[in-house]
Design a protein around this motif. Structure first.
Motif, PDB file in Angstrom:
ATOM      1  N   THR A 256       0.831  -1.201   0.000  1.00 16.15           N
ATOM      2  CA  THR A 256       0.000   0.000   0.000  1.00 16.15           C
ATOM      3  C   THR A 256       0.869   1.256   0.000  1.00 16.15           C
ATOM      4  O   THR A 256       0.586   2.219  -0.724  1.00 16.15           O
TER       5      THR A 256
ATOM      6  N   GLU B  91       2.300   1.725  -3.457  1.00 18.00           N
ATOM      7  CA  GLU B  91       1.304   2.242  -4.412  1.00 18.00           C
ATOM      8  C   GLU B  91       1.125   3.749  -4.248  1.00 18.00           C
ATOM      9  O   GLU B  91       0.807   4.448  -5.202  1.00 18.00           O
TER      10      GLU B  91
ATOM     11  N   GLU C 191       5.729   7.709  -9.175  1.00 20.26           N
ATOM     12  CA  GLU C 191       6.696   7.006 -10.033  1.00 20.26           C
ATOM     13  C   GLU C 191       7.863   7.876 -10.360  1.00 20.26           C
ATOM     14  O   GLU C 191       7.955   8.979 -10.422  1.00 20.26           O
TER      15      GLU C 191
END
Length: 65
Positions: free
Chosen positions: A58, A61, A65
């Protein structure tokens, strides 16, 4: 062969358990370090610590990026 793999897994697990506190400390000091999080997730999965692995997933995520 399967027997050798099982024998090696015991050593691998022992080494991962030994390394785990160090990687958890890295995560504590650098909570957004992708490499640390990915390594922690791998260790947790290998040691069948699935709840902790899910928590790390989690966090991963949530990183950009």
């Amino acid at each position: 062969d399967q027997k050798k793999a099982k024998e090696m897994q015991v050593d691998i697990d022992a080494n991962l358990k030994e390394a785990l506190p160090h990687w958890e400390k890295v995560d504590e000091l650098q909570p957004n370090d992708r490499t640390a999080l990915e390594t922690l997730q791998y260790i947790y999965m290998q040691l069948k610590m699935y709840d902790k692995a899910e928590t790390v997933a989690t966090k991963l995520e949530g990183l950009e990026e």
